[in-house]
Design a protein around this motif. Structure first.
Motif, PDB file in Angstrom:
ATOM      1  N   SER A 173       5.973   0.674   7.650  1.00 36.99           N
ATOM      2  CA  SER A 173       6.325   1.260   6.363  1.00 36.99           C
ATOM      3  C   SER A 173       7.034   2.579   6.656  1.00 36.99           C
ATOM      4  O   SER A 173       6.391   3.579   6.995  1.00 36.99           O
ATOM      5  N   ARG A 195      24.503   2.626   1.635  1.00 36.13           N
ATOM      6  CA  ARG A 195      23.578   1.497   1.783  1.00 36.13           C
ATOM      7  C   ARG A 195      23.762   0.725   3.088  1.00 36.13           C
ATOM      8  O   ARG A 195      23.255  -0.371   3.263  1.00 36.13           O
ATOM      9  N   GLU A 241      13.730   0.046   2.339  1.00 31.11           N
ATOM     10  CA  GLU A 241      14.146  -0.764   1.184  1.00 31.11           C
ATOM     11  C   GLU A 241      15.672  -0.857   1.066  1.00 31.11           C
ATOM     12  O   GLU A 241      16.198  -1.726   0.376  1.00 31.11           O
ATOM     13  N   LYS A 242      16.400   0.009   1.809  1.00 36.46           N
ATOM     14  CA  LYS A 242      17.875   0.004   1.674  1.00 36.46           C
ATOM     15  C   LYS A 242      18.541  -1.001   2.615  1.00 36.46           C
ATOM     16  O   LYS A 242      19.756  -1.157   2.608  1.00 36.46           O
TER      17      LYS A 242
END
Ligand SMILES: Cc1cc2nc3c(=O)[nH]c(=O)nc-3n(C[C@H](O)[C@H](O)[C@H](O)COP(=O)(O)OP(=O)(O)OC[C@H]3O[C@@H](n4cnc5c(N)ncnc54)[C@H](O)[C@@H]3O)c2cc1C
Ligand code: SF4
Length: 477
Positions: A250, A357, A255-256
């Motif tokens: 984590s 991104r 998340e990107k």
């Protein structure tokens, strides 16, 4: 031809591993990097064995191979007898000879390791079995008494295959079910061809089928056949379905995107090379990428070396402890280094850096090792040591957790709080359902091929004991 064994060869001959292909070839090809020994080379190396009265190598080998005995036979050129002896204790000796971490097992325990260089036990084991197959060796089952029992084995990984081997040699009828189109489990779909070629498992399939093992591949228990149906199809069951839940990380920025799952990457490569058409495992091509792999075990080493062969622009491995503390085999780390992988030791990942991104880097901080009460040194962050390493593809290789399917419970197999199958106290390998046995990673957690084989062979003996007691009831049913 039999040659006379020279008991003092260790004084005149040094350890010589089999030759490897040149780096240029290794960096581009997905095939085993070691060339086979010639008969002369294998005999020369086997003769270095001291034949210790109480051989530590045998004790350290999880299947307790009769190592000095088969080394002597190999030294005398008696290959078929050596292969026969190898198979008395090990169901997949040609596999273990290739991918056991010998430097942590048998060879580490060899008396010659200090000062002379251990006997090349793994390479000779591989030579004996490959050569015996070439000479037409097959297990002789002519003396086996057929028993009236049928056992269903779920999983054609090393655990399932070892159980099938022992049961077949004891006259039990065996059907092995696997969801994949090839046998081998992680040996075929996980471990890349530069360590173990798929052809090795295909040859073993022929041998097992020749001995009477029936394979039902492309058959997923829980989907194609329900577990409770399987219970009615056989007198006993064995499960060796492994552990497939990755240990998750984590980190801010995950998340990107830019993350490549380790096992999917490795399986996708095999799927692509052999055009196996396993759904859900596309070819992930990292050519031209700056690949960063986090972790220090076997999976991490297989990923970095696969990325090199795919022609990544750069490949780096980030590990939070030092080289000596890496969990995988030191031999594999050294191969990776020679093949061009850079290592960032004592480095803790902090966050992923993206631009528009697109992953561009990984922020890390350096660590120092401090003593801890677990007995293993603990990495501690060094303040102010933060830096960004360039990365366009990131692979997390932190290992695997148990992934017991929910239907295990419905057939009475209990698991512990971590998801590992709980063993009953009665017979080795027996689960909380007395007619169902289990071994391998799903019982031990992610471990080694040779320990899966050792435990499954023992479980197979338990199945025989169980069925012997149960036989009068089975006859009546
Ligand atoms: C990338 C990687 C590299 C490794 N390298 C090494 C190494 O160099 N040396 C070493 O000793 N160990 C290595 N290991 C560890 C080793 O591969 C495992 O410990 C070993 O394969 C465990 O054997 P197993 O039979 O328990 O499970 P697996 O090998 O995982 O086999 C389980 C089988 O069960 C099948 N299955 C699962 N669910 C179902 C179902 N519902 N129905 C039908 N079939 C099912 C799977 O398809 C699979 O074929 C490595 C592991 C990984 C992930
Ligand atoms: S099975 Fe593995 S540990 Fe045992 S002798 Fe062979 S290589 Fe060594």
């Amino acid at each position: 031809m039999t040659r006379k064994f020279d008991h003092f060869a260790f004084l005149s001959r040094s350890r010589e591993d089999p030759d490897v292909f040149p780096l240029k070839v290794r960096r581009s090809e997905f095939r085993e990097i070691y060339k086979p020994y010639s008969q002369e080379e294998a005999a020369d190396q086997a003769e270095r064995c001291l034949d210790c009265g109480n051989p530590y190598c045998e004790w350290k080998c999880p299947v307790h191979n009769y190592i000095p005995n088969w080394l002597k036979l190999a030294g005398e050129g008696r290959i078929l007898e050596a292969a026969e002896l190898c198979h008395e204790t090990n169901s997949l000796p040609e596999v273990c000879g290739r991918i056991c971490p010998q430097d942590r097992l048998c060879e580490q325990a060899c008396t010659l390791e200090t000062g002379f260089g251990a006997v090349t036990i793994g390479a000779i084991e591989r030579y004996i079995v490959d050569e015996a197959f070439k000479q037409g060796w097959r297990p002789d089952l002519s003396h086996v008494r057929t028993r009236p029992w049928s056992v269903g084995i779920v999983g054609a990984g090393p655990a399932g295959l070892a159980c099938a081997d022992v049961l077949t040699r004891n006259g039990v009828s065996v059907t092995v079910y696997d969801r994949y189109p090839e046998i081998g489990g992680l040996l075929s779909f996980g471990i890349p061809d530069f360590k173990l070629e798929l052809s090795v498992m295909r040859r073993r399939r022929e041998v097992l089928e020749g001995a009477g093992v029936h394979f039902r591949l492309n058959c997923e228990i829980g989907t194609d056949i329900q577990a409770h149906e399987l219970e009615h199809m056989h007198d006993a069951l064995f499960f060796g379905i492994g552990t497939y839940q990755p240990v998750e990380a984590s980190l801010p920025g995950m998340e990107k995107g830019g993350i490549v799952p380790a096992l999917e990457f490795l399986i996708g490569q095999t799927n692509h090379m052999y055009q196996l058409d396993i759904p859900g495992f596309p070819h992930i091509n990292l050519a031209g990428e700056h690949v960063m792999v986090l972790g220090g075990g076997d999976t991490a080493m297989d990923c970095v070396r696969t990325a090199i062969r795919q022609k990544a622009a750069s490949v780096q491995c980030v590990y939070r402890r030092n080289r000596e503390n890496m969990p995988g085999s030191p031999r594999e780390v050294s191969h990776a280094m020679k093949e061009g992988v850079k290592f960032e030791f004592n480095a803790q990942p902090l966050s992923l850096i993206h631009q528009n991104r697109k992953l561009t880097g990984l922020e890390i901080a350096k660590t120092r090792l401090v003593a801890s009460n677990t007995g293993r040194a603990r990495p501690e962050l060094i303040e102010g040591s933060e830096q960004v390493l360039p990365a366009t593809a990131l692979i997390f290789a932190f290992g695997y957790r148990p992934s017991p399917p929910s239907w295990l419970e419905t057939i009475g197999i209990a698991t512990d709080e971590s998801g590992l199958v709980r063993m009953d106290d009665h017979l080795p390998g027996q689960t909380s359902n007395p007619a169902i046995f289990a071994a391998g990673d799903m019982v031990r957690g992610s471990d080694l091929v040779v320990t899966a084989i050792a435990d499954a062979r023992e479980a197979a003996q338990s199945i025989i004991q169980y069925l012997e007691v149960k036989e009068p009831q089975l006859r009546r049913a």
